[in-house]
Write a protein that holds these residues in place. Structure first.
Motif, PDB file in Angstrom:
ATOM      1  N   THR A  34     -11.397  16.148 -31.448  1.00 24.19           N
ATOM      2  CA  THR A  34     -12.460  15.422 -32.079  1.00 24.19           C
ATOM      3  C   THR A  34     -13.064  16.657 -32.879  1.00 24.19           C
ATOM      4  OG1 THR A  34     -12.819  13.615 -30.205  1.00 24.19           O
ATOM      5  CG2 THR A  34     -14.484  14.109 -32.002  1.00 24.19           C
ATOM      6  N   TYR A  36     -16.933  17.619 -34.753  1.00 24.16           N
ATOM      7  CA  TYR A  36     -18.107  17.150 -34.979  1.00 24.16           C
ATOM      8  C   TYR A  36     -18.770  18.293 -36.299  1.00 24.16           C
ATOM      9  CZ  TYR A  36     -18.793  13.673 -31.414  1.00 24.16           C
ATOM     10  OH  TYR A  36     -18.757  12.576 -30.817  1.00 24.16           O
ATOM     11  N   GLY A  43     -28.993  16.353 -35.202  1.00 26.66           N
ATOM     12  CA  GLY A  43     -28.069  16.195 -34.103  1.00 26.66           C
ATOM     13  C   GLY A  43     -26.528  16.345 -34.677  1.00 26.66           C
ATOM     14  N   PRO A  44     -25.505  16.671 -33.912  1.00 25.86           N
ATOM     15  CA  PRO A  44     -23.984  16.555 -34.373  1.00 25.86           C
ATOM     16  C   PRO A  44     -23.683  15.217 -35.037  1.00 25.86           C
ATOM     17  CG  PRO A  44     -24.291  17.775 -32.291  1.00 25.86           C
ATOM     18  CD  PRO A  44     -25.572  17.128 -32.600  1.00 25.86           C
ATOM     19  N   PHE A  46     -20.206  12.783 -35.635  1.00 28.02           N
ATOM     20  CA  PHE A  46     -18.689  12.794 -35.322  1.00 28.02           C
ATOM     21  C   PHE A  46     -18.161  12.626 -37.070  1.00 28.02           C
ATOM     22  CE2 PHE A  46     -14.986  10.997 -33.624  1.00 28.02           C
ATOM     23  CZ  PHE A  46     -14.411  10.387 -34.638  1.00 28.02           C
ATOM     24  N   GLN A  49     -11.251  12.167 -35.766  1.00 32.13           N
ATOM     25  CA  GLN A  49     -10.608  12.348 -34.632  1.00 32.13           C
ATOM     26  C   GLN A  49      -9.225  11.885 -34.470  1.00 32.13           C
ATOM     27  OE1 GLN A  49     -10.899   9.273 -31.121  1.00 32.13           O
ATOM     28  NE2 GLN A  49     -12.515  10.969 -30.558  1.00 32.13           N
ATOM     29  N   ASN A  98     -16.726   9.299 -21.808  1.00 32.26           N
ATOM     30  CA  ASN A  98     -16.067  10.486 -22.414  1.00 32.26           C
ATOM     31  C   ASN A  98     -17.499  11.465 -22.539  1.00 32.26           C
ATOM     32  OD1 ASN A  98     -14.000   9.227 -23.481  1.00 32.26           O
ATOM     33  ND2 ASN A  98     -15.253   8.221 -25.184  1.00 32.26           N
ATOM     34  N   LEU A 100     -18.569  14.989 -23.490  1.00 37.72           N
ATOM     35  CA  LEU A 100     -17.960  16.151 -24.615  1.00 37.72           C
ATOM     36  C   LEU A 100     -18.605  17.540 -24.029  1.00 37.72           C
ATOM     37  CD1 LEU A 100     -19.444  14.220 -27.722  1.00 37.72           C
ATOM     38  CD2 LEU A 100     -17.258  14.175 -26.668  1.00 37.72           C
ATOM     39  N   PHE A 102     -19.058  20.852 -25.795  1.00 38.72           N
ATOM     40  CA  PHE A 102     -18.967  21.759 -27.167  1.00 38.72           C
ATOM     41  C   PHE A 102     -18.695  23.290 -26.968  1.00 38.72           C
ATOM     42  CE2 PHE A 102     -20.843  18.727 -30.220  1.00 38.72           C
ATOM     43  CZ  PHE A 102     -21.285  17.855 -29.471  1.00 38.72           C
TER      44      PHE A 102
ATOM     45  N   PHE B  33     -26.620  10.420 -22.955  1.00 38.82           N
ATOM     46  CA  PHE B  33     -26.122  11.747 -22.434  1.00 38.82           C
ATOM     47  C   PHE B  33     -27.569  12.768 -22.971  1.00 38.82           C
ATOM     48  CE2 PHE B  33     -21.888  11.115 -21.423  1.00 38.82           C
ATOM     49  CZ  PHE B  33     -21.570   9.937 -22.313  1.00 38.82           C
ATOM     50  N   TYR B  35     -28.867  16.799 -23.778  1.00 36.33           N
ATOM     51  CA  TYR B  35     -28.118  18.127 -24.106  1.00 36.33           C
ATOM     52  C   TYR B  35     -29.223  19.013 -24.531  1.00 36.33           C
ATOM     53  CZ  TYR B  35     -23.363  15.852 -25.008  1.00 36.33           C
ATOM     54  OH  TYR B  35     -22.331  15.138 -25.065  1.00 36.33           O
ATOM     55  N   LEU B  43     -24.227  23.266 -28.067  1.00 31.02           N
ATOM     56  CA  LEU B  43     -24.889  22.245 -27.262  1.00 31.02           C
ATOM     57  C   LEU B  43     -24.389  22.348 -25.622  1.00 31.02           C
ATOM     58  CD1 LEU B  43     -24.618  20.973 -30.315  1.00 31.02           C
ATOM     59  CD2 LEU B  43     -25.333  18.748 -28.944  1.00 31.02           C
ATOM     60  N   LEU B  45     -24.300  20.144 -22.323  1.00 30.74           N
ATOM     61  CA  LEU B  45     -24.799  19.036 -21.396  1.00 30.74           C
ATOM     62  C   LEU B  45     -25.370  19.184 -20.155  1.00 30.74           C
ATOM     63  CD1 LEU B  45     -24.160  16.056 -21.542  1.00 30.74           C
ATOM     64  CD2 LEU B  45     -22.075  16.468 -20.053  1.00 30.74           C
ATOM     65  N   THR B  48     -25.745  13.154 -17.255  1.00 33.34           N
ATOM     66  CA  THR B  48     -25.168  11.829 -17.922  1.00 33.34           C
ATOM     67  C   THR B  48     -26.050  10.868 -17.276  1.00 33.34           C
ATOM     68  OG1 THR B  48     -22.933  12.752 -18.340  1.00 33.34           O
ATOM     69  CG2 THR B  48     -23.132  10.297 -18.313  1.00 33.34           C
ATOM     70  N   GLU B  96     -23.171   6.757 -25.995  1.00 35.52           N
ATOM     71  CA  GLU B  96     -21.779   6.185 -26.405  1.00 35.52           C
ATOM     72  C   GLU B  96     -21.724   4.452 -26.447  1.00 35.52           C
ATOM     73  OE1 GLU B  96     -18.291   7.890 -23.760  1.00 35.52           O
ATOM     74  OE2 GLU B  96     -18.660   5.804 -23.002  1.00 35.52           O
ATOM     75  N   ILE B 100     -16.374   0.949 -27.508  1.00 35.41           N
ATOM     76  CA  ILE B 100     -16.093   1.862 -28.658  1.00 35.41           C
ATOM     77  C   ILE B 100     -14.399   1.900 -28.611  1.00 35.41           C
ATOM     78  CG2 ILE B 100     -18.063   3.503 -28.436  1.00 35.41           C
ATOM     79  CD1 ILE B 100     -16.235   5.477 -26.736  1.00 35.41           C
ATOM     80  N   LEU B 102     -13.077   4.440 -30.322  1.00 36.07           N
ATOM     81  CA  LEU B 102     -12.628   5.809 -30.653  1.00 36.07           C
ATOM     82  C   LEU B 102     -12.958   6.821 -29.573  1.00 36.07           C
ATOM     83  CD1 LEU B 102     -13.766   6.537 -34.342  1.00 36.07           C
ATOM     84  CD2 LEU B 102     -11.315   6.744 -33.311  1.00 36.07           C
ATOM     85  N   HIS B 103     -12.195   7.385 -28.869  1.00 37.65           N
ATOM     86  CA  HIS B 103     -12.706   8.498 -27.793  1.00 37.65           C
ATOM     87  C   HIS B 103     -13.467   9.588 -28.255  1.00 37.65           C
ATOM     88  CE1 HIS B 103      -9.293   6.813 -25.356  1.00 37.65           C
ATOM     89  NE2 HIS B 103      -8.688   6.632 -26.281  1.00 37.65           N
ATOM     90  N   ASN B 104     -14.284  10.062 -27.511  1.00 38.02           N
ATOM     91  CA  ASN B 104     -15.043  11.268 -27.886  1.00 38.02           C
ATOM     92  C   ASN B 104     -16.073  10.834 -29.118  1.00 38.02           C
ATOM     93  OD1 ASN B 104     -13.697  12.635 -25.940  1.00 38.02           O
ATOM     94  ND2 ASN B 104     -12.109  13.174 -27.211  1.00 38.02           N
ATOM     95  N   GLU B 105     -16.400   9.461 -29.299  1.00 39.19           N
ATOM     96  CA  GLU B 105     -17.149   9.578 -30.279  1.00 39.19           C
ATOM     97  C   GLU B 105     -18.867   9.157 -29.863  1.00 39.19           C
ATOM     98  OE1 GLU B 105     -16.806   6.154 -32.870  1.00 39.19           O
ATOM     99  OE2 GLU B 105     -18.024   7.091 -34.401  1.00 39.19           O
ATOM    100  N   GLN B 106     -19.608   9.986 -29.883  1.00 42.24           N
ATOM    101  CA  GLN B 106     -21.153   9.745 -29.491  1.00 42.24           C
ATOM    102  C   GLN B 106     -21.883   9.971 -30.762  1.00 42.24           C
ATOM    103  OE1 GLN B 106     -22.292  12.550 -26.268  1.00 42.24           O
ATOM    104  NE2 GLN B 106     -20.538  11.644 -25.051  1.00 42.24           N
ATOM    105  N   PHE B 108     -25.719  11.009 -32.039  1.00 40.71           N
ATOM    106  CA  PHE B 108     -26.736  11.852 -31.421  1.00 40.71           C
ATOM    107  C   PHE B 108     -28.119  11.555 -32.059  1.00 40.71           C
ATOM    108  CE2 PHE B 108     -24.904  15.236 -28.982  1.00 40.71           C
ATOM    109  CZ  PHE B 108     -23.484  15.002 -29.207  1.00 40.71           C
TER     110      PHE B 108
END
Lengths: 112, 117
Positions: A34, A36, A43-44, A46, A49, A98, A100, A102, B33, B35, B43, B45, B48, B96, B100, B102-106, B108
């Motif tokens: 993925t 970003y 903020g980041p 997306f 992916q 998930n 993340l 970074f 989440f 950060y 970033l 973390l 959670t 999240e 969803i 899509l994996h890993n999609e957050q 912010f």
């Protein structure tokens, strides 16, 4: 979670294609790749992916070779507004969600 | 997608005090989440937050220093306690979305810029 390595910074000019490569030698079978984008004071966000081969959307393309140990984010015809930090992440669902992690990211500067 | 707002957007605080940062989402979400992003850095973390249960903290972060609340599916708070100048950073929340694909999609929030004097 797999660690990623990418260039610290890159420079480009408006209208050029930019390719940012990320190494992730320890990627696991169920990990996704993925990317970003983060602008200053935001903020980041997306952007794309993929799991394998090539993925394309309205923003970028993502190329992933068969061994999945690296990936390349391709930004076509960049403009000044593409100046940002680009993060490559790998991972998947762990414990039902998930997480993340970074890395350092690549700071892209686009010049006129 | 999800729209996330944070309050305050920035603050300047005195050493030894505490600050609570709020994160509001425009839709119900499962996971939230928190950060931290120090100036010019990536970033990290912190924890959670799942609604209805205690937050899960990453290595190097503890509940006494960063208590988190998650009272419902659209809101969370992070408190930075007994602050020192080393806590000066940008604090971001992310979500999240439910369902969803899509994996890993957050998504912010804009972040809260904290300066501790």
């Amino acid at each position: 979670l797999a660690k990623t390595t990418q260039p610290i910074s890159m420079d480009s000019y408006e209208g050029q294609e930019v390719n940012i490569t990320c190494s992730h030698n320890n990627i696991a079978t169920n990990d996704y790749i993925t990317w970003y984008q983060q602008f200053p004071s935001q903020g980041p966000r997306f952007i794309i992916q993929g799991y394998k081969t090539k993925v394309t959307n309205e923003v970028a393309s993502l190329f992933i070779p068969a061994d999945r140990k690296s990936s390349t984010l391709s930004l076509p015809r960049v403009s000044l507004s593409d100046t940002a930090v680009y993060y490559c992440l790998v991972g998947g669902v762990t414990g039902g969600y998930n997480k993340l992690i970074f890395g350092a990211g690549t700071r892209l500067a686009v010049h006129p | 997608s999800a729209v996330i707002s944070q309050k305050p957007s920035r603050d300047i605080c005195q050493r030894g005090t505490s600050l609570t940062i709020q994160c509001q989402v425009d839709s119900q979400v499962t996971m939230m989440f928190w950060y931290r992003q120090q100036p010019g850095q990536s970033l990290t973390l912190i924890a959670t937050a799942n609604q209805g249960s205690e937050a899960t903290y990453e290595s190097g972060f503890v509940i006494d220093k960063f208590p988190i609340s998650r009272p419902n599916l659209t809101f969370s708070t992070l408190t930075v306690s007994n602050m020192s100048p080393e806590d000066s950073s940008i604090y971001l929340c992310s979500v999240e979305a439910k369902g969803i694909i899509l994996h890993n999609e957050q998504f912010f929030g804009p972040g809260t810029r904290l300066t501790v004097l």
